[in-house]
Motif scaffolding. Structure first.
Motif, PDB file in Angstrom:
ATOM      1  N   ASP A   1     -33.529  -2.244  46.729  1.00  0.00           N
ATOM      2  CA  ASP A   1     -32.427  -2.166  45.778  1.00  0.00           C
ATOM      3  C   ASP A   1     -31.172  -1.662  46.477  1.00  0.00           C
ATOM      4  O   ASP A   1     -31.262  -0.947  47.483  1.00  0.00           O
ATOM      5  CB  ASP A   1     -32.794  -1.220  44.620  1.00  0.00           C
ATOM      6  CG  ASP A   1     -33.797  -1.853  43.674  1.00  0.00           C
ATOM      7  OD1 ASP A   1     -33.899  -3.086  43.689  1.00  0.00           O
ATOM      8  OD2 ASP A   1     -34.460  -1.122  42.914  1.00  0.00           O
TER       9      ASP A   1
ATOM     10  N   ALA B   1     -37.818  -8.019  31.413  1.00  0.00           N
ATOM     11  CA  ALA B   1     -38.369  -6.694  31.708  1.00  0.00           C
ATOM     12  C   ALA B   1     -37.978  -6.264  33.122  1.00  0.00           C
ATOM     13  O   ALA B   1     -37.632  -5.101  33.364  1.00  0.00           O
ATOM     14  CB  ALA B   1     -39.881  -6.706  31.553  1.00  0.00           C
ATOM     15  N   TRP B   2     -38.026  -7.205  34.062  1.00  0.00           N
ATOM     16  CA  TRP B   2     -37.599  -6.895  35.436  1.00  0.00           C
ATOM     17  C   TRP B   2     -36.116  -6.539  35.468  1.00  0.00           C
ATOM     18  O   TRP B   2     -35.712  -5.569  36.130  1.00  0.00           O
ATOM     19  CB  TRP B   2     -37.861  -8.116  36.336  1.00  0.00           C
ATOM     20  CG  TRP B   2     -37.279  -7.966  37.716  1.00  0.00           C
ATOM     21  CD1 TRP B   2     -37.842  -7.336  38.779  1.00  0.00           C
ATOM     22  CD2 TRP B   2     -36.001  -8.446  38.164  1.00  0.00           C
ATOM     23  NE1 TRP B   2     -37.017  -7.396  39.875  1.00  0.00           N
ATOM     24  CE2 TRP B   2     -35.876  -8.073  39.534  1.00  0.00           C
ATOM     25  CE3 TRP B   2     -34.969  -9.164  37.556  1.00  0.00           C
ATOM     26  CZ2 TRP B   2     -34.746  -8.381  40.281  1.00  0.00           C
ATOM     27  CZ3 TRP B   2     -33.843  -9.474  38.309  1.00  0.00           C
ATOM     28  CH2 TRP B   2     -33.738  -9.083  39.660  1.00  0.00           C
TER      29      TRP B   2
ATOM     30  N   ARG C   1     -34.287  -5.278  33.080  1.00  0.00           N
ATOM     31  CA  ARG C   1     -34.108  -3.937  32.521  1.00  0.00           C
ATOM     32  C   ARG C   1     -34.445  -2.871  33.563  1.00  0.00           C
ATOM     33  O   ARG C   1     -33.750  -1.851  33.667  1.00  0.00           O
ATOM     34  CB  ARG C   1     -34.981  -3.762  31.277  1.00  0.00           C
ATOM     35  CG  ARG C   1     -34.864  -2.379  30.627  1.00  0.00           C
ATOM     36  CD  ARG C   1     -35.739  -2.258  29.388  1.00  0.00           C
ATOM     37  NE  ARG C   1     -35.230  -3.089  28.301  1.00  0.00           N
ATOM     38  CZ  ARG C   1     -34.303  -2.710  27.431  1.00  0.00           C
ATOM     39  NH1 ARG C   1     -33.747  -1.501  27.529  1.00  0.00           N
ATOM     40  NH2 ARG C   1     -33.902  -3.523  26.466  1.00  0.00           N
ATOM     41  N   SER C   2     -35.476  -3.109  34.347  1.00  0.00           N
ATOM     42  CA  SER C   2     -35.875  -2.119  35.352  1.00  0.00           C
ATOM     43  C   SER C   2     -34.815  -1.931  36.426  1.00  0.00           C
ATOM     44  O   SER C   2     -34.763  -0.876  37.077  1.00  0.00           O
ATOM     45  CB  SER C   2     -37.202  -2.532  35.994  1.00  0.00           C
ATOM     46  OG  SER C   2     -37.020  -3.626  36.892  1.00  0.00           O
ATOM     47  N   LYS C   3     -33.961  -2.933  36.618  1.00  0.00           N
ATOM     48  CA  LYS C   3     -32.901  -2.839  37.617  1.00  0.00           C
ATOM     49  C   LYS C   3     -31.612  -2.225  37.053  1.00  0.00           C
ATOM     50  O   LYS C   3     -30.725  -1.837  37.807  1.00  0.00           O
ATOM     51  CB  LYS C   3     -32.590  -4.223  38.201  1.00  0.00           C
ATOM     52  CG  LYS C   3     -33.783  -4.861  38.923  1.00  0.00           C
ATOM     53  CD  LYS C   3     -34.317  -3.958  40.021  1.00  0.00           C
ATOM     54  CE  LYS C   3     -35.536  -4.547  40.702  1.00  0.00           C
ATOM     55  NZ  LYS C   3     -36.093  -3.640  41.732  1.00  0.00           N
TER      56      LYS C   3
ATOM     57  N   SER D   1     -31.793   0.200  34.418  1.00  0.00           N
ATOM     58  CA  SER D   1     -32.142   1.469  33.777  1.00  0.00           C
ATOM     59  C   SER D   1     -32.851   2.388  34.755  1.00  0.00           C
ATOM     60  O   SER D   1     -33.604   1.947  35.618  1.00  0.00           O
ATOM     61  CB  SER D   1     -33.042   1.203  32.568  1.00  0.00           C
ATOM     62  OG  SER D   1     -33.602   2.404  32.071  1.00  0.00           O
TER      63      SER D   1
ATOM     64  N   TYR E   1     -35.012   4.496  33.566  1.00  0.00           N
ATOM     65  CA  TYR E   1     -36.233   4.887  32.858  1.00  0.00           C
ATOM     66  C   TYR E   1     -37.486   4.665  33.702  1.00  0.00           C
ATOM     67  O   TYR E   1     -37.644   3.643  34.374  1.00  0.00           O
ATOM     68  CB  TYR E   1     -36.399   4.107  31.555  1.00  0.00           C
ATOM     69  CG  TYR E   1     -37.769   4.331  30.947  1.00  0.00           C
ATOM     70  CD1 TYR E   1     -38.043   5.514  30.263  1.00  0.00           C
ATOM     71  CD2 TYR E   1     -38.801   3.416  31.134  1.00  0.00           C
ATOM     72  CE1 TYR E   1     -39.307   5.759  29.756  1.00  0.00           C
ATOM     73  CE2 TYR E   1     -40.071   3.652  30.628  1.00  0.00           C
ATOM     74  CZ  TYR E   1     -40.321   4.825  29.934  1.00  0.00           C
ATOM     75  OH  TYR E   1     -41.577   5.075  29.451  1.00  0.00           O
ATOM     76  N   THR E   2     -38.364   5.642  33.641  1.00  0.00           N
ATOM     77  CA  THR E   2     -39.676   5.534  34.251  1.00  0.00           C
ATOM     78  C   THR E   2     -40.622   6.436  33.476  1.00  0.00           C
ATOM     79  O   THR E   2     -40.215   7.527  33.028  1.00  0.00           O
ATOM     80  CB  THR E   2     -39.665   5.954  35.734  1.00  0.00           C
ATOM     81  OG1 THR E   2     -41.016   5.997  36.214  1.00  0.00           O
ATOM     82  CG2 THR E   2     -39.049   7.331  35.917  1.00  0.00           C
TER      83      THR E   2
ATOM     84  N   THR F   1     -41.412   9.513  40.498  1.00  0.00           N
ATOM     85  CA  THR F   1     -40.472   8.470  40.912  1.00  0.00           C
ATOM     86  C   THR F   1     -39.215   9.059  41.544  1.00  0.00           C
ATOM     87  O   THR F   1     -38.680   8.512  42.506  1.00  0.00           O
ATOM     88  CB  THR F   1     -40.092   7.593  39.700  1.00  0.00           C
ATOM     89  OG1 THR F   1     -41.280   7.077  39.101  1.00  0.00           O
ATOM     90  CG2 THR F   1     -39.203   6.441  40.127  1.00  0.00           C
TER      91      THR F   1
ATOM     92  N   THR G   1     -28.518   1.170  40.001  1.00  0.00           N
ATOM     93  CA  THR G   1     -28.434   0.532  38.673  1.00  0.00           C
ATOM     94  C   THR G   1     -26.985   0.193  38.328  1.00  0.00           C
ATOM     95  O   THR G   1     -26.722  -0.855  37.723  1.00  0.00           O
ATOM     96  CB  THR G   1     -29.024   1.431  37.577  1.00  0.00           C
ATOM     97  OG1 THR G   1     -28.230   2.610  37.402  1.00  0.00           O
ATOM     98  CG2 THR G   1     -30.455   1.818  37.880  1.00  0.00           C
TER      99      THR G   1
ATOM    100  N   GLU H   1     -30.953   5.003  28.601  1.00  0.00           N
ATOM    101  CA  GLU H   1     -31.304   4.409  27.318  1.00  0.00           C
ATOM    102  C   GLU H   1     -31.307   5.437  26.183  1.00  0.00           C
ATOM    103  O   GLU H   1     -32.206   5.477  25.341  1.00  0.00           O
ATOM    104  CB  GLU H   1     -32.642   3.678  27.420  1.00  0.00           C
ATOM    105  CG  GLU H   1     -32.634   2.588  28.509  1.00  0.00           C
ATOM    106  CD  GLU H   1     -33.881   1.727  28.531  1.00  0.00           C
ATOM    107  OE1 GLU H   1     -34.272   1.246  27.449  1.00  0.00           O
ATOM    108  OE2 GLU H   1     -34.437   1.541  29.623  1.00  0.00           O
TER     109      GLU H   1
END
Length: 516
Positions: free
Chosen positions: A142, A178-179, A181-183, A185, A187-188, A194, A208, A444
């Protein structure tokens, strides 16, 4: 000598026995003094000087019943939302009666929020990313990059550009979204594992923002994005917004860019359109806040641009700040010559991030001293301010508030348990402060209500009541960058909303208890 020591010891014992006797003779007198002590503390808490009318008192009883129940349940099951990382606490927060009350409450304004994280991710995922001509480039590490273009951009060293529409079709909409959103956010479900330290979470956070910026800065998306951002806060009963922005270059499909003046005009047009559509909205302004990691020549250009924009857009541009991880950036004192020169413009106000650190006695920690000496209008975060009593004294005397962003400070690893947030001391001493949400889209959160809830439950303490919430809303207007006339108009609108809110809560109570 030993005899004198013995006599002194006996004398001290006699004094202690007499003192103990004086306090133990009359329990009622002791309890009266105790109640007086508690009353004094209650009067000093933020909002302690507010007197509630009869309707507000009834609504306050409702609120405090719900708050006390939530506290009591937390004592028994050791599950208290502000004491838990927000990523794990959010589900229980959304079920909280106190949170639902705060959502309905008119909260005034939000004064500390950043451009790339204003709008809920749903807009970027479900709207912007479905627009044609959006390309994505996913390197092994990333951040990922997005760009709207009429044809594929030139490939980067370690990745190739692919149409988002093609990847979504290949992977399936649900899986790709979903992928995505993971990039976008942080959130984990495993925040401690993490993000083991502050640098790791800041790296992920900045990744992000880089990913989101390629989508947001496309001209047709840009204005829609900020309009939807205003809408999300408006729906959360916020009537005024100040956005810190880097004034990023906004691009068109053919690759042409707008400059900072044109971007400011885009903000103005969007704000005006939203206010036209919602006449009871009190407005929005921007604070020009470029990255802090620059040299002195660049800082001079930044300040010159800030003065130019303030002169050209006096009703839109509130002032100047710097952004980026404070611990890793140069301290404010490195640019004192530039800031002092910029202060020659009486219309240019500073809103410095300062003291967003756990360190004490460092250059970064001492940004608080420089911010207050540079006549900052407000201090962003001010997490370390409790370690600087002279700064606190001067800020109080000058009416310079601290912009407290509880969830941001927790998610970005400054404090794990919000009961231990240093701003708890600011609440108990009635210090000038406002509650803001910083980058709610990145974690979020719900616009401003999530941070209000965490501040009210975690920072303000068990006994803080409706008066504290009311004072926070009033502060957000009083300490805003609005003109006096704008503040008066906004305050009148807020009182109108507040009275309606109290009446609705009162009527709900009567209906629930069959008092009609």
């Amino acid at each position: 000598m030993p005899r004198l020591i013995a006599i002194s010891a006996l004398g001290l014992l006699a004094v202690l026995l007499l003192a103990h006797s004086a306090y133990s003779v009359d329990v009622n007198e002791f309890l009266a003094q105790r109640e007086q002590f508690l009353a004094e503390e209650s009067s000093r808490i933020l909002g302690g000087s507010i007197t509630l009318n009869a309707d507000e008192q009834l609504v306050n009883n409702m609120l405090m019943t719900a708050k006390t129940l939530e506290y009591d349940q937390s004592f028994s099951n050791l599950d208290f939302a502000p004491a838990t990382n927000f990523f794990l606490a959010k589900p229980s927060m959304l079920q909280s009666e106190v949170f639902k009350f705060i959502q309905q409450m008119p909260k005034g304004g939000v004064l500390h929020i950043h451009d790339i994280a204003v709008t809920p991710l749903e807009f970027l995922i479900n709207d912007a990313s479905y627009r044609p001509n959006l390309y994505v480039c996913s390197p092994p590490q990333d951040p990922v990059f997005f760009q709207f273009a009429s044809s594929a951009p030139a490939n980067l060293v370690d990745c190739q550009w692919t149409l988002v529409s093609d990847r979504r079709a290949q992977e399936g909409p649900q899986q790709f979204d979903a992928w995505l959103r993971s990039k976008l956010s942080l959130y984990t479900p495993t925040p401690q594992e993490t993000y083991p330290n502050i640098n790791s979470v800041w790296t992920a956070f900045e990744n992000t923002l880089i990913a989101a910026s390629g989508i947001i800065t496309y001209a047709p998306v840009f204005t829609d994005y900020f309009y939807q951002g205003l809408q999300s806060f408006y729906d959360d009963n916020v009537q005024y917004i100040e956005i810190r922005t880097t004034l990023p270059l906004v691009y068109d499909l053919d690759g042409t860019f707008t400059d900072e003046v044109q971007v400011t005009q885009l903000y103005k047009d969007t704000f005006d359109r939203f206010k036209s559509d919602n006449p009871d909205f009190s407005g929005a302004k921007i604070i020009f806040a470029p990255l802090r990691r620059v040299d002195t020549a660049t800082m001079t250009k930044y300040l010159e641009l800030a003065s130019q924009l303030k002169a050209q857009f006096p009703d839109v541009v509130a002032g100047f700040d710097l952004v980026g991880q404070e611990d890793l950036g140069p301290p404010l004192k490195d640019f004192l010559s530039q800031f002092l020169a910029g202060a020659a413009d009486p219309n240019l106000h500073y809103f410095f991030h300062a003291g967003e650190t756990n360190w004490h006695g460092t250059d970064v920690d001492e940004n608080l001293i420089d911010a207050i000496l540079l006549n900052a209008t407000r201090i962003g975060h001010g997490f370390a301010v409790a370690k600087h009593p002279s700064v606190m004294d001067m800020a109080r005397s000058k009416g310079v508030p601290v912009e407290v962003c509880p969830i941001s400070n927790q998610v970005l690893s400054l404090v794990a348990d919000l009961r231990n947030h240093p701003a708890a001391m600011l609440f108990t001493n009635g210090f000038p402060l406002v509650i803001s949400s910083d980058d709610p889209a990145s974690w979020e959160a719900v616009a401003l209500s999530s941070d209000f809830y965490m501040a009210f439950m975690g920072l303000a303490g068990r006994k803080a009541d409706l008066r504290t919430l009311k004072q926070l809303a009033i502060n957000s207007i009083m300490f805003s960058a609005m003109s006096t006339d704008e503040k008066n108009s906004a305050m009148a609108e807020w009182y109108k909303r507040w009275n309606t809110f109290i009446l609705n809560q009162y009527n709900n109570y009567k209906t629930k208890h069959n008092l009609i």
